[in-house]
Every structure is written in structure tokens, then in C-alpha cells.
Motif scaffolding. Structure first.
Motif, PDB file in Angstrom:
ATOM      1  N   UNK A 118      37.032   3.378  17.921  1.00 52.89           N
ATOM      2  CA  UNK A 118      38.214   4.084  17.181  1.00 52.89           C
ATOM      3  C   UNK A 118      38.026   4.293  15.627  1.00 52.89           C
ATOM      4  N   UNK A 119      37.554   5.410  15.298  1.00 49.60           N
ATOM      5  CA  UNK A 119      37.139   5.902  13.638  1.00 49.60           C
ATOM      6  C   UNK A 119      38.477   6.374  13.176  1.00 49.60           C
ATOM      7  N   UNK A 120      38.623   6.098  11.779  1.00 50.54           N
ATOM      8  CA  UNK A 120      39.550   6.544  11.078  1.00 50.54           C
ATOM      9  C   UNK A 120      39.259   8.004  10.671  1.00 50.54           C
ATOM     10  N   UNK A 121      40.252   8.677  10.062  1.00 49.83           N
ATOM     11  CA  UNK A 121      40.405   9.954   9.625  1.00 49.83           C
ATOM     12  C   UNK A 121      39.138  10.682   8.993  1.00 49.83           C
ATOM     13  N   UNK A 122      38.490   9.687   8.390  1.00 44.23           N
ATOM     14  CA  UNK A 122      37.094   9.914   7.646  1.00 44.23           C
ATOM     15  C   UNK A 122      35.989   9.784   8.598  1.00 44.23           C
ATOM     16  N   UNK A 123      36.423   9.496   9.796  1.00 43.53           N
ATOM     17  CA  UNK A 123      34.997   9.398  10.742  1.00 43.53           C
ATOM     18  C   UNK A 123      34.210   8.100  10.766  1.00 43.53           C
ATOM     19  N   UNK A 124      35.034   6.903   9.915  1.00 43.82           N
ATOM     20  CA  UNK A 124      34.298   5.571   9.740  1.00 43.82           C
ATOM     21  C   UNK A 124      34.934   4.819  10.694  1.00 43.82           C
ATOM     22  N   UNK A 125      34.138   3.708  11.108  1.00 44.15           N
ATOM     23  CA  UNK A 125      34.586   2.770  12.093  1.00 44.15           C
ATOM     24  C   UNK A 125      35.878   2.048  11.605  1.00 44.15           C
ATOM     25  N   UNK A 126      36.867   2.050  12.564  1.00 47.91           N
ATOM     26  CA  UNK A 126      38.133   1.084  12.185  1.00 47.91           C
ATOM     27  C   UNK A 126      38.233   0.109  13.047  1.00 47.91           C
ATOM     28  N   UNK A 138      52.369  10.693  20.965  1.00 50.23           N
ATOM     29  CA  UNK A 138      51.447  10.374  19.788  1.00 50.23           C
ATOM     30  C   UNK A 138      50.702   9.437  19.611  1.00 50.23           C
ATOM     31  N   UNK A 139      51.211   8.382  20.640  1.00 52.93           N
ATOM     32  CA  UNK A 139      50.417   7.252  20.837  1.00 52.93           C
ATOM     33  C   UNK A 139      49.673   6.900  22.056  1.00 52.93           C
ATOM     34  N   UNK A 140      49.577   8.176  22.928  1.00 52.23           N
ATOM     35  CA  UNK A 140      48.815   7.862  24.142  1.00 52.23           C
ATOM     36  C   UNK A 140      47.423   8.118  24.000  1.00 52.23           C
ATOM     37  N   UNK A 141      46.874   7.828  25.209  1.00 52.04           N
ATOM     38  CA  UNK A 141      45.380   7.660  25.482  1.00 52.04           C
ATOM     39  C   UNK A 141      44.712   9.310  25.013  1.00 52.04           C
ATOM     40  N   UNK A 142      45.541  10.211  25.700  1.00 50.66           N
ATOM     41  CA  UNK A 142      45.305  11.718  25.707  1.00 50.66           C
ATOM     42  C   UNK A 142      45.063  11.996  24.275  1.00 50.66           C
ATOM     43  N   UNK A 143      46.086  11.574  23.319  1.00 42.81           N
ATOM     44  CA  UNK A 143      46.066  11.878  22.025  1.00 42.81           C
ATOM     45  C   UNK A 143      44.754  11.267  21.024  1.00 42.81           C
ATOM     46  N   UNK A 144      44.536  10.014  21.779  1.00 41.41           N
ATOM     47  CA  UNK A 144      43.649   9.096  20.971  1.00 41.41           C
ATOM     48  C   UNK A 144      42.146  10.058  21.349  1.00 41.41           C
ATOM     49  N   UNK A 145      42.060  10.283  22.797  1.00 40.84           N
ATOM     50  CA  UNK A 145      40.794  10.973  22.925  1.00 40.84           C
ATOM     51  C   UNK A 145      40.649  12.248  22.248  1.00 40.84           C
ATOM     52  N   UNK A 146      41.695  12.908  22.191  1.00 37.94           N
ATOM     53  CA  UNK A 146      41.511  14.191  21.283  1.00 37.94           C
ATOM     54  C   UNK A 146      41.027  14.044  19.728  1.00 37.94           C
ATOM     55  N   UNK A 147      41.694  12.801  19.211  1.00 39.24           N
ATOM     56  CA  UNK A 147      41.593  12.569  17.767  1.00 39.24           C
ATOM     57  C   UNK A 147      40.207  11.992  17.659  1.00 39.24           C
ATOM     58  N   UNK A 148      39.617  11.142  18.551  1.00 35.33           N
ATOM     59  CA  UNK A 148      38.280  10.662  18.305  1.00 35.33           C
ATOM     60  C   UNK A 148      37.302  11.750  18.749  1.00 35.33           C
ATOM     61  N   UNK A 149      37.774  12.676  19.512  1.00 39.31           N
ATOM     62  CA  UNK A 149      36.617  13.756  19.615  1.00 39.31           C
ATOM     63  C   UNK A 149      36.161  14.368  18.295  1.00 39.31           C
ATOM     64  N   UNK A 150      37.258  14.534  17.421  1.00 41.65           N
ATOM     65  CA  UNK A 150      37.182  15.164  16.282  1.00 41.65           C
ATOM     66  C   UNK A 150      36.487  14.120  15.204  1.00 41.65           C
ATOM     67  N   UNK A 151      36.747  12.756  15.280  1.00 46.55           N
ATOM     68  CA  UNK A 151      36.065  11.836  14.505  1.00 46.55           C
ATOM     69  C   UNK A 151      34.854  11.226  14.925  1.00 46.55           C
ATOM     70  N   UNK A 152      34.288  11.679  15.857  1.00 44.00           N
ATOM     71  CA  UNK A 152      33.130  11.202  16.455  1.00 44.00           C
ATOM     72  C   UNK A 152      33.195   9.716  17.044  1.00 44.00           C
ATOM     73  N   UNK A 153      34.565   9.333  17.344  1.00 46.27           N
ATOM     74  CA  UNK A 153      34.472   8.192  18.023  1.00 46.27           C
ATOM     75  C   UNK A 153      33.858   7.914  19.464  1.00 46.27           C
ATOM     76  N   UNK A 154      33.980   6.761  19.746  1.00 44.81           N
ATOM     77  CA  UNK A 154      33.364   6.734  21.366  1.00 44.81           C
ATOM     78  C   UNK A 154      34.546   6.193  22.184  1.00 44.81           C
TER      79      UNK A 154
END
Lengths: 567, 567
Positions: A305-313, A272-288
Motif C-alpha cells: 500500500x503506497x501513500x498519496x505520493x506513491x511511496x511505500x506506506x 471508502x474503505x473497501x478493497x475495491x477503493x483500495x485497488x483503484x487508489x493503488x492503481x494510481x499510486x503504483x501499489x501492488x
């Protein structure tokens, strides 16, 4: 980079000068070690007027060498009492050398309570009143300064942590997007800046200095080969795809992911805290996921890293933060961890020491294990400056002692990184013996050949890594740029690049000599500050308590630790 | 006093043994220095299992020498990080040697959370469960133990401060009236006792050992002359009449009464906190002004201080407490100061460091200057263990740094005494250079010939005093018993008294050699702990800020300080 600048905060004077004779081949971390040895009493109060705060660039800062734009910040550390260099990405180093400045040195401190913004120009220093910025944390401060001076500026600033003298304070550096997301994080140098009543350094625009090079062609040829080799390294691929968070699943698999205040080496929620999970999440959130922390970086292991609303966190959300705020506190909510990363950057405290601080607070029963919201509240207390928050802001060692915790994961007063030393003994040797205190960046040996939990040969492994890291920190290069060292031919190339810039015949031994010299100066400073080989130890619990998964203890003999850095 | 006793708290074992060969002429403070040098790593965690806690008596404890019944307690200090001996009156030393014990040494610490009352007998040690006493402060604890074991017992105990590991914790000793009013106060040894999970040591009744003496007659003759000379000393008369509080008007007159966190040398309300005023008050309240802190004391500078209703409030209410809790905090209400003295004894914290701690809290604006009730509330917070209270319980240096105070009146982390070093420079040299940290009892030169504010000759004056005090602390004699030294013939008498007990030819040089040896061992321990001559300094403000009344600054050159104790 011909100039030194000395800024005296007692009389607000600024003097530009040529570097002292014989300083040509000192840069970055080694330059800081040299100046501190020459000019600062190792027994001084780190927050007193005798300490100096040094900002400088590395020996290859003004070259196209890959990842060579790191900024070194140094002084005597209020956290550890040792010598301290902390380096950071961001844009400040390039702005600095573009002014023709190799280093600027802050001396003394004001007798009054007036704070300043110090604006650096090519031949000018302005001391602007900072009253209106006091009490601001870094994100608000930087936005206001950009409002006042324009969006193109580069900033090195402190939040309320540095203002209040928290011993775990950072100096935050604006990244290429203008966010204060990069940090000279370790050792409390933000408190030293605060002790000199400087809220921020601002460089309004780049200057005209473009660097000097004896043999541009010789440099360029070698640099091209070196850079290509670096990009071909297999670790760099993982870093580029997932950031340093790629390590979560790696260390968890090795049983060295620091979990529950260093009582376990695996975290059941690692995924749940892995890079793989982050990449997946950020794919959905338009992170970089591929992002350079400073111009000139070719590895690009940073991310947005963007938050759940897609805003810069936040940005620069590293494995160490995730391991120490996450697994080490048994927090599995990656958004809570990212929120804490942002809050720490904003307040201006080191996320690593903060993670271990929260860990000892949990061990003391102050908040429950795994409770991300309660952890956020603890960081909020640091921001608000409550009595408990001020204790926590002083870092893991102070907080652990205050709460009466026996298991405090520090070396020389500085929190360890997110690799359990019982299962990665070479890095354990580095934690114990580095002149910086517990610090993986001084010689992390993860991924090196051999059984990482076998104590044999780990002192030599750590020594070689410490020398190489001291070299990279002195060149101003990201330590990840040393991945190319897997092939010794590339080290020779780097040596010849130094020769192409500065002249002379350079080989691997001479190149590594820069690292040895740096470590030797640092050890000398610490010795005069009162440190002995008895301080080159890990907390006893690492020798006495086995990691439950592997049964490993840290068993490198003290006599071997004593011989780790025989310089 | 033939026996040593070693008590191991890990396995609850107790071993009686003959003293090691060559230890005959080590007693009190010097014996502690010897054992710590031989057995304890100077770099160890003072609250960890490697530290040892030592209780012992002096070389003349089992003789009729005047005021020779002081108890020495020692270990590595959690407050200063230095070697530490703190000595106290009370009945414990006499009880101890009556068991035939010269010293007992507490080693290691329990792995579990079980606390103990340790009952010492002539050939026995009992480890009784202490759960029912946990959370009690010293007055309640002592009353309960007297209820359980009888009124004749002698007790060395810790309050909640020691239980919680406050770095300013004392070991309290019951006085001849059975009150826990005497303290081995300085350097946090109560926290070391707490780290070994011992709530109290109890000796139920005196044993049968009466001491050994090679030549009783020779001793008695010299002792009579020495004691008579001591009682004839003019200072002793003042001490007997008014207690150490006789000094309030003296130091105020000299302009060295530490006022408002060492910012002034005179207190406008000095009269209200003077010994003269106390004597008047206590006359009305049926207090006792001539009181011995331990059997065998002939000076009797202690007193019993009753409250306004004529009920016992406190005892052992010293000048240092009055100067540091009173003038230093601008508190003029002597009853409030006495109340704080009682609360500190009860909680088990050093009144001197507590006074300076309240002073830095006032300087930080935490409470108003001069507000006795607010100061009582701060001590109540230490008792209650609030977050702020726990910070304050760690002493002046920790609290001052926590609150961001610049002017912290400590040396090596320990609060100075109630003599401003700018106007009493010989004592200032002692503060700076004593191996114990800021400590007047290691060599106070008040009343010595010459201008106390003239820097000339003060290093030699301090050195001689430090040697003499190390001697007295090693003999187990009250430092006030050295007032007889004003006539060198009396020093020769004391030397011959040591010879009459232990054999051999003794002269002044050989006698003082005991003090030199003690200091030399202590300095060696500190050196290995990381201290250098750079630590032998006073805070910079004493050199930079003049006392407003006299314009005096502390100006003894550093090179002279470096030469203070060339052993």
C-alpha cells in the motif's frame, strides 16, 4: 527438521537436541500446545521467568504444500492468561527449517538489564548486545540490522511495545521484501519476548537443510491437485484481486461490519474503505495488489500500500485492520487507517486489538468518533509511552475497564474480529469458545452455507471450523489454504500428503484428529490456568442489544456453547 | 434480627423478608459467603449487574458481647476476582440491626445514569436523587448529608474512587463522632457500590429492635468473664495506650517492618513513625489516644489524630497504614502519612493497597523514595482523576504491572500487610492461602509462641488463626476480641454465649466449625471463579530475595501451602 533448540536467557546457554520421542507428529500450533502443557505452569506469570516463548514451524513447512510457510509463535498470553499461538507469514519459518530446526524455545529470563539480539545459525547461537537498538521501533530496527548483517537476513523482532511489556505487543516478522510487515500479532507474545530481553532474532542466511520426504512422488501428485483446487476456489479469486479487504463490502452487505464499537453492522462510508477503493487508489499510486506474504504462498492476498505520493506506506493491510480501525471507529479515511496500520507494525502492536482499543476510547469520549487524526495521535501516544498511551498499549480490555466503558468487545480479554457475532453466529461461537480468546482465525465461518444469523447448527459449524483451523495451524499452512476443503476429496488428498511425508495410512478422520488433539491440549492448559465453561461467553451486550439494522442478538444458548469443544 | 432486605437497583424495588430457612447460624462474613455461593456466578464481572453487594451484621451483633458491632460488607471483588468480605467499625452495624435487619442485599444495577442516596428505615427504603452529591469525597459528602438529615444519622458512603470504579475503592462508615473514618477497605467493594450507582446509604435514626436472646442470664455471666479476660490480655493494654501503631517498634525490632517496597525489614526512622512518637505528639496537640471505633468496643485502639495546629486531621490511623505508607515508602514524616490516611478515607481508597501502590510507583522511579510531599501529590492525582491517578487508584497489582515493576507485593492481586512474610512465616501462609487474597486480618500470627521465622508448623498455625478469624468475622466481633483465646476456657465461654443466644449445646469444636464452614464456602466460590492451589502463593521474590538483616526467605513448601485449608 530434526532439531530442537533450547535457549536459556538466564545463563545465555543454547542446547541443540533431537526432538523428544513421540513429538514427530506435533507441529506448529499443536507443538506449542504440547510443549506448554508439558513444561509450563498454566498459572505462571506470563511475563515471568516460568513462561516459555516458542517459535516453530508446521508439519508441512519443509514441503512444497501451498502456503505452508507460516511461523508459529507461542507461550502463555499476557493479554488473555490463556495458552496462545499466533502465526505469521514472512520469511522466518523457511529460514528456520533451512537450519534444520523444527522449534526453538526461549526459557527463563536475564537477572540483569542487558538486552540481546539472538543470532541463530545451523549449529550456533550468538547473543549480541542490543543496547544500541533499544528504543527503536521495528522499521528502523530492521533497517539497522539489515545494514549490519546484510539485506538477505530474516528477522523476528519487537518494537518499543514489546520492550515496555505492553500486553498487546506483537512479534514482527520480515516479509519477502525485508519489511517488518507480518506479525505474530495476537495475545501479547511480543511482551513475552521483551520479558526475556530479546530485541530480535536474526537468521543471517538460509541453511542447507532441505527437508525429508518418505514418498516424494506420492506427495507431488497430490500436492499438484490440491493446489489447483485451491486456486480454483471462488473466494481465492477475490482475495487475490483485492486482498482480504474484499470483505468490507461483503460484511457491510450482510450487516455484520463492526461499526462504532460494535453498535451497528453497517458503515455508511464502507465504500471508502473497501478493497475495491483500495485497488483503484493503488492503481494510481503504483501499489501492488497481488503480493505473497511468504515464499510458497500461491494465494497472494497481501499487497503493498503506497501513500498519496506513491511511496511505500505499509503491507499486509488486512480486512480486520480496516474493519476495526475503520468502521469500528467510524474512520472513513483509508489513508489514515493505513497510516495506523504502519504505526502499529512499527511499534509492534496488534492492529485488531488496537482498533477495538481506539473504539472503546472513543466510546469513553477520549477522542471523537470518526476522527482519523485523533486516532493517529492516540497511536502516537502509545509510541511515545505517555500514561494514556501505556494504558492503550495494554489492549481493549484493560483500556475499556480503565475508561469505565461498559461495552467492551472482547472474549477472554482479546478483542473480537471485524465480524459482528450477532449476524454471524458461528464465528460468534468461535469467539466465545476458542481456547485463544476472541479470534476469528480459530474458526471463521463466513461464507459457509445456511443463514449466518440463525442460531441453529452454529455450534457444530464452529466446532468443525475450529478443528480444521487447528489442523492448518499445526501443518503450518495458511488457513486460507483450507478453502479447498469445500470438496472432501481435497481433504483426503491433504491427509495423504501428510502420509507421504511422515508415513502411515492417513484419512480425513486421522488428519482432523491432529486438530482435535491440538484443541484438547489447549483446553487442558486453560483449565489448569483457571478457565471454566463460564469463560466461554461473549460480553452480555451482544445478547442484550440488538443490531439496529437486523434486530439480531447473539442467542446461542450457553448450554450449547458448553458443548462446543467436547475434547 | 429477623429480616432480610433485598434492594433491586434496576427497578428501584425493595423487599423485606424473613431470612431463608437454615440461615439462622450464618452471620457476617459467613453469611456473605453463603449468599454469594447461593446467588452469584463466581465468574461474573464484579462490576456488572450479576454481582451483589451485601451489608450484614454478625451473629452476636445484637448482644452485649465485646466489640461485636462490626459491619460486614461483601461481594465478588473487582480487585482480586475472589470472594470478598471487608468489615468495619463505625455506627452503621448497630443502626442496621436496630431496624431489625440482619442483612441487606443490593442486586442488579440501573440502566440509566441516575445515582441515588438510599435511605433505610424500619419498613421503608427511599431512593433519593444523588446528583447534587456526585463528585464529592467522603468528608464533604457526610457533612452535607448530616446537614440534610441531621447529625445523628449513620452513613455508609463512597467517594470519587467508588464513583469512578477504582478497583481499590472502599465503603466508608461514619464513626461515633460522625466522621467517615472507618472503612470496609479491602478488595474494592466501593467500586461495586459505585457500579450500582449508590453514593450513600443513610439510616436516619436507630430503630426499635433490641435483639433476642434465649437465655439472657447465661449470656451475661459468661460475657462478663470473657470481657474481663479480654481486658486483662497484655496486648490489649498496648493497643489501648498507643493504638495499633504500638506495633511499629515491635515489628522493626523483629526485622519484619516492611521497608522500601518489601526490600528490607527495618526502617532507620521507625521511631519517628512509632506509636510512642504519635502518643507524644498527640499529647501536645490535644489528640485522643483511647477511642472506640464503634459503640460496644471495650479495647479502644482507635484514636483521633490532630494536625500541628491541634485541628482534627484523621482517625483510625492504623499500624498498617503507617507501615505501608511510611516505612514501605521510606517516609518518616508522620504528619505526611496521617495526611495521606485522611486523603485516602476522603477519596475512599484502601490505605494499605495505596501504601503498596505508592511503593511500587517509587520503585518504578515515578517519585523519589521517602518523599512524603511527592506521595501526597500522587494521592492528589488519584483524587483529581488524572490518567496516572486512575491507574494508581486500581491498586498495587495494576499499578505495578503498568509501571513494569517486577517486585509487586500482592497475593491474589491484593497488597500484603505491614509484616514481611519472610520473618513472620505464619502470616505469610495466611497471605498466600486466604480466600480473600493478601490479608493479615484473615489470620495474623504475630506474637504467637515459637520462632516466627522458622517455617516449621506455620501452616497449622495459620490454619488455626484463619479458622478463628473467620469465626470472629462471622460473629461480627473485632478480631482483637480473640486475644482472650489465649486461655481455651474463654473460647468455651464464647461458645456458650452463642448457645445462650441461639440455643443448643455449644463447645469449642462446634464454635470453630462456624469458621471452618465459612472458609469452606469461600474456597468453593474461588474454585468456581477459576482459582486453584497454584494461586495460593506469594510473589517469587519473597523466596528468591533474602531479607538483608536476617537472611530469611519465605521457604514454606508449596505442598504445605496446598494443605493449609483442607476444607
Amino acid at each position: 527438521m530434526k532439531k530442537f533448540l533450547r535457549i536459556n536467557m538466564a545463563d545465555k546457554s543454547a542446547v541443540f537436541s533431537a526432538p523428544p520421542q513421540g513429538m514427530e507428529l506435533f507441529g506448529g500450533r499443536a507443538l506449542i500446545a504440547k510443549i506448554l502443557n508439558d513444561e509450563v505452569d498454566p498459572k505462571c506469570d506470563a511475563l515471568g521467568k516460568e513462561n516459555k516463548l516458542i517459535f516453530c514451524v508446521g508439519l508441512l513447512a519443509d514441503t512444497p504444500a501451498p502456503c505452508s510457510g507460516r511461523l508459529s509463535v507461542g507461550g502463555k498470553s499476557p493479554l488473555t492468561g490463556t495458552i496462545k499461538e499466533a502465526n505469521a507469514g514472512g520469511t522466518f519459518a523457511q529460514y528456520l527449517f533451512s537450519l534444520g530446526l523444527k522449534a526453538f524455545i526461549i526459557e527463563d529470563q536475564p537477572a540483569d538489564d542487558d538486552w540481546h539480539i539472538v543470532v541463530l545459525g545451523e549449529d550456533s547461537v550468538e547473543f549480541l548486545p542490543a543496547e544500541k537498538y533499544l528504543g527503536m521501533n521495528n522499521y528502523e530496527l530492521v533497517a539497522c540490522l539489515q545494514q549490519e548483517f546484510g539485506a538477505k537476513i530474516s528477522i523476528a523482532s519487537i518494537g518499543c511495545a514489546g520492550e515496555r511489556g505492553y500486553r498487546n505487543s506483537t512479534v514482527q516478522i520480515t516479509d519477502p521484501d525485508g519489511k517488518p510487515a507480518r506479525a505474530a500479532a495476537r495475545g501479547g507474545l511480543g511482551a513475552v519476548m521483551g520479558s526475556k530481553k530479546i530485541k530480535a532474532f536474526v537468521i543471517k542466511e538460509k541453511g542447507n537443510y532441505r527437508g525429508e520426504m518418505l514418498d516424494k512422488t506420492a506427495f507431488a501428485v497430490r500436492n499438484k491437485t490440491y493446489s489447483k483446487a485451491l486456486l480454483g476456489n471462488h473466494v481465492v479469486g477475490g482475495l487475490r484481486a483485492l486482498g482480504t479487504a474484499v470483505l468490507v463490502n461483503v460484511t457491510n452487505g450482510m450487516g455484520i461490519l463492526t461499526t462504532k464499537n460494535f453498535s451497528k453492522g453497517t458503515f455508511e462510508h464502507a465504500e471508502a474503505i473497501s478493497g475495491e477503493h483500495i485497488a483503484e487508489l493503488q492503481g494510481d499510486r503504483n501499489g501492488v495488489m497481488v503480493h505473497a506474504c511468504h515464499p510458497g504462498c500461491i494465494i497472494k492476498c497481501s499487497q503493498i500500500y503506497n501513500d498519496a505520493d506513491g511511496n511505500y506506506l505499509t503491507s499486509g493491510f488486512e480486512y480486520e485492520t480496516i474493519g476495526l480501525v475503520g468502521a469500528n471507529c467510524e474512520i472513513k479515511d483509508i489513508d489514515a487507517i493505513a497510516r495506523i496500520d504502519r504505526m502499529c507494525d512499527d511499534l509492534g502492536i496488534d492492529t485488531m486489538d488496537a482498533g477495538c482499543t481506539i473504539g472503546v476510547a472513543m466510546e469513553a469520549g477520549e477522542i471523537p468518533w470518526g476522527d482519523g487524526e485523533a486516532a493517529i495521535q492516540l497511536v502516537q501516544e502509545m509510541i511515545d509511552g505517555t500514561e494514556r498511551g501505556r494504558i492503550l498499549g495494554n489492549g481493549t480490555e484493560t483500556a475499556g475497564k480503565h475508561f469505565g466503558v461498559k461495552r467492551i468487545p472482547t472474549a477472554k480479554g482479546q478483542a473480537l474480529a471485524a465480524y459482528d457475532p450477532r449476524g454471524l453466529k458461528g464465528t460468534g461461537v468461535t469467539y466465545a469458545t476458542s481456547p485463544m480468546g476472541g479470534d476469528h482465525t480459530c474458526g471463521n465461518v463466513i461464507g459457509m452455507p445456511g443463514d449466518p444469523a440463525d442460531k441453529e447448527g452454529k455450534v457444530e459449524l464452529s466446532r468443525n471450523a475450529q478443528v480444521a483451523m487447528a489442523l492448518m495451524d499445526s501443518l503450518g499452512m495458511c488457513i486460507f489454504a483450507s478453502f479447498a476443503f469445500e470438496n472432501p476429496e481435497n481433504i483426503q488428498l491433504l491427509a495423504e500428503m501428510v502420509g507421504a511425508k511422515y508415513g502411515g495410512d492417513w484419512d480425513i478422520e486421522k488428519l482432523m484428529g491432529l486438530g482435535v488433539q491440538c484443541l484438547s491440549l489447549e483446553k487442558n492448559f486453560n483449565r489448569l490456568a483457571g478457565f471454566t465453561e463460564k469463560d466461554d461467553r461473549l460480553p452480555a451486550f451482544f445478547s442484550e442489544e440488538a443490531l439496529p439494522e437486523s434486530g439480531n442478538v447473539f442467542d446461542v444458548p450457553n448450554e450449547e456453547l458448553d458443548a462446543a469443544l467436547p475434547f
